[in-house]
Design a protein around this motif. Structure first.
Motif, PDB file in Angstrom:
ATOM      1  N   ILE A  57     -15.155  11.018   4.522  1.00 37.32           N
ATOM      2  CA  ILE A  57     -14.269  11.946   5.233  1.00 37.32           C
ATOM      3  C   ILE A  57     -13.057  11.209   5.786  1.00 37.32           C
ATOM      4  O   ILE A  57     -11.929  11.704   5.736  1.00 37.32           O
ATOM      5  CB  ILE A  57     -15.051  12.691   6.333  1.00 37.32           C
ATOM      6  N   THR A  58     -13.265   9.985   6.304  1.00 36.74           N
ATOM      7  CA  THR A  58     -12.153   9.188   6.829  1.00 36.74           C
ATOM      8  C   THR A  58     -11.140   8.887   5.729  1.00 36.74           C
ATOM      9  O   THR A  58      -9.925   9.048   5.919  1.00 36.74           O
ATOM     10  CB  THR A  58     -12.681   7.867   7.432  1.00 36.74           C
ATOM     11  N   LYS A  59     -11.622   8.455   4.571  1.00 37.38           N
ATOM     12  CA  LYS A  59     -10.711   8.145   3.459  1.00 37.38           C
ATOM     13  C   LYS A  59     -10.041   9.408   2.920  1.00 37.38           C
ATOM     14  O   LYS A  59      -8.892   9.392   2.496  1.00 37.38           O
ATOM     15  CB  LYS A  59     -11.451   7.412   2.334  1.00 37.38           C
ATOM     16  N   ALA A  60     -10.756  10.525   2.948  1.00 32.86           N
ATOM     17  CA  ALA A  60     -10.159  11.785   2.506  1.00 32.86           C
ATOM     18  C   ALA A  60      -9.020  12.197   3.432  1.00 32.86           C
ATOM     19  O   ALA A  60      -7.990  12.692   2.991  1.00 32.86           O
ATOM     20  CB  ALA A  60     -11.218  12.878   2.445  1.00 32.86           C
ATOM     21  N   ARG A  61      -9.192  11.986   4.734  1.00 31.86           N
ATOM     22  CA  ARG A  61      -8.116  12.293   5.689  1.00 31.86           C
ATOM     23  C   ARG A  61      -6.904  11.393   5.444  1.00 31.86           C
ATOM     24  O   ARG A  61      -5.765  11.831   5.544  1.00 31.86           O
ATOM     25  CB  ARG A  61      -8.610  12.152   7.119  1.00 31.86           C
ATOM     26  N   GLU A  62      -7.144  10.121   5.125  1.00 39.71           N
ATOM     27  CA  GLU A  62      -6.039   9.216   4.799  1.00 39.71           C
ATOM     28  C   GLU A  62      -5.303   9.714   3.546  1.00 39.71           C
ATOM     29  O   GLU A  62      -4.079   9.609   3.460  1.00 39.71           O
ATOM     30  CB  GLU A  62      -6.564   7.801   4.565  1.00 39.71           C
ATOM     31  N   THR A  63      -6.047  10.243   2.589  1.00 39.27           N
ATOM     32  CA  THR A  63      -5.443  10.769   1.368  1.00 39.27           C
ATOM     33  C   THR A  63      -4.557  11.975   1.670  1.00 39.27           C
ATOM     34  O   THR A  63      -3.473  12.116   1.103  1.00 39.27           O
ATOM     35  CB  THR A  63      -6.543  11.154   0.362  1.00 39.27           C
ATOM     36  N   LEU A  64      -5.009  12.836   2.585  1.00 41.60           N
ATOM     37  CA  LEU A  64      -4.175  13.982   2.970  1.00 41.60           C
ATOM     38  C   LEU A  64      -2.840  13.507   3.535  1.00 41.60           C
ATOM     39  O   LEU A  64      -1.789  14.057   3.219  1.00 41.60           O
ATOM     40  CB  LEU A  64      -4.903  14.845   4.009  1.00 41.60           C
ATOM     41  N   ALA A  65      -2.895  12.477   4.378  1.00 45.95           N
ATOM     42  CA  ALA A  65      -1.662  11.942   4.957  1.00 45.95           C
ATOM     43  C   ALA A  65      -0.755  11.349   3.877  1.00 45.95           C
ATOM     44  O   ALA A  65       0.470  11.516   3.918  1.00 45.95           O
ATOM     45  CB  ALA A  65      -1.998  10.891   6.010  1.00 45.95           C
ATOM     46  N   LEU A  66      -1.336  10.650   2.903  1.00 49.21           N
ATOM     47  CA  LEU A  66      -0.534  10.062   1.821  1.00 49.21           C
ATOM     48  C   LEU A  66       0.136  11.136   0.965  1.00 49.21           C
ATOM     49  O   LEU A  66       1.189  10.903   0.382  1.00 49.21           O
ATOM     50  CB  LEU A  66      -1.412   9.177   0.936  1.00 49.21           C
ATOM     51  N   ASP A  67      -0.479  12.308   0.880  1.00 51.47           N
ATOM     52  CA  ASP A  67       0.094  13.401   0.102  1.00 51.47           C
ATOM     53  C   ASP A  67       1.075  14.246   0.902  1.00 51.47           C
ATOM     54  O   ASP A  67       1.557  15.272   0.428  1.00 51.47           O
ATOM     55  CB  ASP A  67      -1.014  14.303  -0.448  1.00 51.47           C
ATOM     56  N   GLY A  68       1.365  13.833   2.148  1.00 48.34           N
ATOM     57  CA  GLY A  68       2.370  14.528   2.945  1.00 48.34           C
ATOM     58  C   GLY A  68       1.828  15.687   3.766  1.00 48.34           C
ATOM     59  O   GLY A  68       2.610  16.470   4.307  1.00 48.34           O
ATOM     60  N   LEU A  69       0.507  15.821   3.862  1.00 49.81           N
ATOM     61  CA  LEU A  69      -0.090  16.878   4.676  1.00 49.81           C
ATOM     62  C   LEU A  69      -0.468  16.323   6.048  1.00 49.81           C
ATOM     63  O   LEU A  69      -0.710  15.128   6.192  1.00 49.81           O
ATOM     64  CB  LEU A  69      -1.334  17.438   3.979  1.00 49.81           C
ATOM     65  N   THR A  70      -0.521  17.161   7.046  1.00 49.44           N
ATOM     66  CA  THR A  70      -0.903  16.736   8.389  1.00 49.44           C
ATOM     67  C   THR A  70      -2.420  16.817   8.508  1.00 49.44           C
ATOM     68  O   THR A  70      -2.982  17.914   8.534  1.00 49.44           O
ATOM     69  CB  THR A  70      -0.249  17.643   9.449  1.00 49.44           C
ATOM     70  N   PRO A  71      -3.113  15.660   8.592  1.00 49.09           N
ATOM     71  CA  PRO A  71      -4.577  15.669   8.606  1.00 49.09           C
ATOM     72  C   PRO A  71      -5.178  16.419   9.794  1.00 49.09           C
ATOM     73  O   PRO A  71      -6.276  16.951   9.701  1.00 49.09           O
ATOM     74  CB  PRO A  71      -4.955  14.193   8.657  1.00 49.09           C
TER      75      PRO A  71
END
Length: 106
Positions: A57-71
């Protein structure tokens, strides 16, 4: 009149064949890499014994941020984290102005 129809059908057939041949590189690329969204790889500093739900879940949240979404606006769905062997699938949802939106991070 018949000659024109035959010529038109020949050109139409050749055009379809040309379009089919021209689309082969794209189809071959899609078969090898079916994803059309960005792919992110994380280098781990230490070896994990097993993939945990919290880590996924932590890495998935980092991925959201990398894609320009607000985690912070995204929440993990109920039973949203599935782990099998060395892969994790995390489902997020957010409630916007209209309908809820879902995102799946693999």
């Amino acid at each position: 009149m018949k000659t024109r129809t035959i010529i038109l059908l020949v050109f139409l057939g050749l055009g379809l064949v040309f379009a089919g041949v021209a689309s082969l590189p794209l189809l071959m690329h899609r078969s090898r890499k079916p994803r059309i969204w960005p792919e992110h790889a994380f280098a781990l500093s230490e070896h994990l014994g097993a993939l945990t739900e919290e880590f996924a879940i932590t890495k998935a949240r980092e991925t959201l941020a990398l894609d320009g979404l607000t985690p912070d606006l995204w929440h993990v769905a109920t039973n949203g984290c599935t782990i099998s062997s060395n892969r994790a699938f995390v489902m997020f949802y957010t409630r916007g102005v209209a309908d809820p939106c879902f995102v799946r991070v693999e």
